[in-house]
Design a protein around this motif. Structure first.
Motif, PDB file in Angstrom:
ATOM      1  N   TRP A   6       0.866  -1.185   0.012  1.00  0.00           N
ATOM      2  CA  TRP A   6       0.035  -0.111  -0.018  1.00  0.00           C
ATOM      3  C   TRP A   6       0.983   1.252  -0.192  1.00  0.00           C
ATOM      4  N   VAL A   7       2.016   1.240   0.771  1.00  0.00           N
ATOM      5  CA  VAL A   7       2.771   2.323   0.845  1.00  0.00           C
ATOM      6  C   VAL A   7       3.601   2.592  -0.442  1.00  0.00           C
ATOM      7  N   ASN A   8       3.772   1.491  -1.171  1.00  0.00           N
ATOM      8  CA  ASN A   8       4.392   1.488  -2.325  1.00  0.00           C
ATOM      9  C   ASN A   8       3.262   1.942  -3.552  1.00  0.00           C
ATOM     10  N   ASP A   9       2.043   2.093  -3.150  1.00  0.00           N
ATOM     11  CA  ASP A   9       1.117   2.164  -4.166  1.00  0.00           C
ATOM     12  C   ASP A   9       0.898   1.083  -5.187  1.00  0.00           C
TER      13      ASP A   9
ATOM     14  N   SER B  81      -4.108  -0.893  -3.825  1.00  0.00           N
ATOM     15  CA  SER B  81      -4.905   0.126  -2.945  1.00  0.00           C
ATOM     16  C   SER B  81      -5.393  -0.350  -1.598  1.00  0.00           C
ATOM     17  N   PHE B  82      -5.986   0.494  -0.763  1.00  0.00           N
ATOM     18  CA  PHE B  82      -6.200   0.192   0.539  1.00  0.00           C
ATOM     19  C   PHE B  82      -7.343  -0.843   0.715  1.00  0.00           C
TER      20      PHE B  82
ATOM     21  N   THR C 217      -7.038  -4.317   2.615  1.00  0.00           N
ATOM     22  CA  THR C 217      -7.872  -4.640   3.744  1.00  0.00           C
ATOM     23  C   THR C 217      -8.395  -6.230   3.316  1.00  0.00           C
TER      24      THR C 217
ATOM     25  N   SER D 252      -5.780  -8.498   4.235  1.00  0.00           N
ATOM     26  CA  SER D 252      -5.517  -8.781   5.595  1.00  0.00           C
ATOM     27  C   SER D 252      -6.700  -9.536   6.340  1.00  0.00           C
TER      28      SER D 252
ATOM     29  N   SER E 209      -0.683   2.129  13.301  1.00  0.00           N
ATOM     30  CA  SER E 209      -0.483   3.402  12.482  1.00  0.00           C
ATOM     31  C   SER E 209      -0.388   4.491  13.722  1.00  0.00           C
TER      32      SER E 209
END
Lengths: 261, 470
Positions: free
Chosen positions: A92-95, A98-99, A103, A106, A189
């Motif tokens: 997600w951080v590296n795009d 998508s979130f 999700t 996970s 987070s």
């Protein structure tokens, strides 16, 4: 006749010897196939990420795949699932994800964890297990870390209450009613670390006695940078460190206490 | 070899857009557009008119974009800007979480582009709030599911402790398949060898005799539906003998489950084996009723004889009832016996009546003892029927006739020598004295209990005691 010349008569105990050999081979297989090599874990993590993002995800098939590769349940929970979760977060951080994909991935890891936990027979009689309250503060949406840690602690014979989406008042009520040996917060987070720290500050003011409170999370050092964490006794993701601290702080409970859950 | 067509617009393939229209195109083609200077400060913001939820963002102008991003989002924008500065194109969308005034967050997916050589950057964003809200709802549902698993875990812990602490051998059996769903440690210890996996084993498989296996589950099932016990000796594979089985049926998750409580004839403690066997046999076969109650008189165990005396067909109907419900003087009888047994440890003989379910009364004598000194110990009542005067008629008919004749003589002598009123008054006094003596004897001279027994106030009893010089 010297000892060196002793031979087992071929006719007498062939069956017993075969049985012994197979037993030894099976034991060795368990040792040899244990994925001590970090590369194996990394490969398992990649496999898990791929499977958990697949539209045809099936937790039983994934578990079977990992077990066929020689992974034990405990290794999957302790190493493979957390690594896969970290990889999802990094993606997600590296795009590259998508979130919403992260999700779903996970959530599927959580389903796999639940399958393993349900299949496992936990030793019920625990002689000196501690009683922990594991909280995920209401500001945090990641629950997988807390559940993984819960599984690890339960395997060691500790008894837990896992409180997700935990509010300050709920935590205080639980502690007041049950006098847990320690409270452990899991964060994923920056925002939730800040909110959790503020909540713990209020808990400290409510409970004047020496109550051990810990903060943990797979990336805790990074996401807690610059936040005042003085109200936590330890900031760590090491179960051993937490248990050792509580042992020293609160001593051992009477032996023979039932109920490892 | 197939080549992908070049989908980028070549210079000149679209007309030059007038600056006055460009703003409108950008504002409507995205939900939010940010123009950054070379120092990453926001120089302009365009918000789609249809998007009202952001409010006024004019205060962002002149400040760095990182001031309005969550910690996790900052490295993402930094990396993307670095790429642009090294003349790379950022083809992927950037998912960034904006933050403004502490708690307020909104996620935007941006496309990021350079506008020219002077370092200006434009970010064209699509709002992800609706996806984010769905994600949050999903997480809430996931948390609710986890909480219910935790609750289940807690209940399971209570259930397992309860089963482990129960001395009775219990097995939960699927009524249809006859498979043992689960069983408690006492059951496993009594009836199965260590190396056997009890679960998924059929209930009848632990019976040694194959003829007894046939129809065994049907027998259990019928007994469960009919609410009675299966009382027969059954040999098991590991040498134990089942004495009786108490089955009860219930429904769980659409299944019919029979919970079987099995009484083994023998237990493993060799030293006490015979004694316990004999005690159990005595308990079950005794001509006297034997009842065990708790300290409040709640019946815990009883034998068949008690059921005979009270005309009750099944043990279930008396267990957990209070013994006082079956005693002639009800709570008074029970209170007297319990008080005395608590004081002295035993009551040798106590006479009263036993009430049957049909309302008839039987004269009984009870002896009572405590099994343990602690407050949770059981109280044992041994109750035997005593012959009433009416029952004695057949045995000693001659004596009764003699007594009857003597009574008639006395009556004839009295009539005429005293008025009826005098006879009645005098006789009443005699009856009162006899009853008070009996009540005091029954209660071990406890005057308060005797007054209760006679239905008198304590004061009235004292008056009568004084009157009769007792």
């Amino acid at each position: 006749m010297s000892d060196k010349n002793i031979r087992i008569p071929p006719s007498s105990d062939d069956g017993l010897i075969s049985s012994l050999v197979y037993s030894a081979l099976n034991t060795s297989k368990e040792h040899l196939l244990r994925p001590a090599n970090p590369e194996w874990i990394d490969e398992a993590g990649i496999l898990l990420v791929r499977e958990c993002l697949s539209s045809s995800f099936n937790q039983k098939i994934v578990l079977q795949q990992l077990m066929e590769q020689g992974f034990k349940h405990d290794t999957i929970v302790d190493y493979c699932i957390p690594l896969a979760a970290t990889k999802l977060g990094e993606s997600w951080v590296n795009d590259t994800l998508s979130f919403s994909e992260a999700t779903v991935g996970s959530a599927n890891l959580q389903i796999l964890l639940k399958l393993i936990a349900e299949n496992r027979e936990i030793g019920f009689e625990s002689s000196n297990g501690k009683r922990f309250l594991i909280c995920v503060h209401e500001s945090e949406q990641h629950t997988l870390g807390a559940l993984v840690m819960g599984d690890m602690l339960r395997r060691q014979g500790h008894s837990l209450k896992i409180k997700l989406d935990a509010k300050f008042s709920e935590i205080c009520n639980l502690q007041d009613s049950n006098d847990y040996d320690a409270i452990f917060f899991s964060c994923g987070s920056y925002l939730s670390v800040r909110e959790t720290a503020s909540c713990v500050n209020k808990i400290r003011k409510t409970f004047r006695y020496d109550l051990p409170i810990f903060l943990g999370g797979s990336n805790i050092e990074k996401i807690s940078e610059g936040i005042d964490l003085k109200d936590f006794d330890l900031v760590t993701s090491s179960i051993e460190a937490v248990v050792e601290y509580v042992e020293k702080q609160r001593g051992k409970e009477p032996l023979g206490l039932l109920g490892a859950y | 070899m197939n080549q992908k067509p070049d989908t980028t617009w070549k210079f000149g393939s679209i007309p030059m857009i007038d600056p006055e229209y460009l703003g409108l195109v950008l504002a409507t083609s995205s939900d939010i557009a940010l123009l950054l200077n070379s120092d990453t400060k926001i120089s302009s913001i365009l918000v789609n008119n249809a998007e009202k939820s952001y409010g006024n963002l004019n205060h962002w102008i002149g400040r760095k974009i990182t001031d309005f991003l969550t910690t996790e989002s900052i490295p993402k924008i930094v990396t993307a800007i670095d790429k642009l500065e090294s003349d790379e194109t950022v083809l992927y969308g950037l998912e960034l979480n904006h933050v403004d005034n502490a708690q307020w967050q909104f996620p935007i997916k941006y496309n990021i582009h350079r506008l020219g050589k002077d370092g200006q950057i434009i970010l064209l964003g699509r709002d992800l709030q609706s996806i984010s809200e769905n994600q949050q709802r999903f997480v809430k549902a996931q948390i609710a599911a986890e909480e219910s698993i935790e609750e289940k875990r807690e209940l399971e812990a209570h259930f397992k402790v309860l089963l482990a602490k129960t001395n009775d051998a219990l097995a939960f059996v699927n009524a249809k398949s006859g498979e043992i769903v689960f069983s408690n440690p006492a059951f496993q210890e009594f009836f199965f060898n260590d190396d056997m996996n009890v679960e998924k084993t059929s209930m009848q498989s632990f019976l040694a005799n194959k003829t007894e296996r046939k129809g065994f589950m049907e027998k259990i099932s019928i007994a469960a539906h009919g609410n009675y016990d299966v009382s027969e000796e059954l040999n098991t594979n590991n040498g134990e003998v089942i004495f009786s089985i108490t089955p009860d049926i219930y429904r769980a998750a659409g299944q019919q489950i029979i919970i079987c409580k099995l009484l083994p004839k023998t237990i493993r403690k060799q030293g006490e084996k015979e004694l316990i066997e004999n005690l159990l046999a005595t308990f079950h076969n005794s001509p006297d009723a034997i009842i065990f109650t708790d300290v409040k008189g709640q019946i815990q165990y009883t034998n068949e004889r008690f059921l005979d005396l009270t005309n009750i067909s099944r043990k279930n109907e008396v267990v957990t009832k209070n013994l006082s419900e079956f005693l002639g003087r009800g709570e008074i009888d029970l209170a007297i016996m319990l008080e005395n047994v608590m004081k002295s440890g035993a009551v040798k003989i106590y006479s009263t009546h036993l009430k049957s379910s049909f309302g008839t009364k039987i004269d009984i004598e009870a002896s009572v003892s405590r099994n343990n000194a602690d407050t949770n110990g059981l109280i044992a009542f041994i109750v035997r029927e005593v012959s009433s005067p009416g029952n004695r008629a057949g045995v000693s008919g001659a004596n009764t006739n003699l007594e009857k004749n003597q009574d008639e003589v006395a009556a004839k002598e009295l009539v005429g020598s005293a008025t009826l009123k005098e006879i009645v008054t005098d006789t009443t006094d005699v009856i009162e004295k006899i009853c008070i003596e009996a009540a005091l004897e029954i209660t071990n001279n406890n005057r308060a209990a005797a007054a209760d027994l006679l239905g008198l106030s304590r004061q009235s009893l004292y008056v009568k005691l004084s009157k009769f010089e007792m």
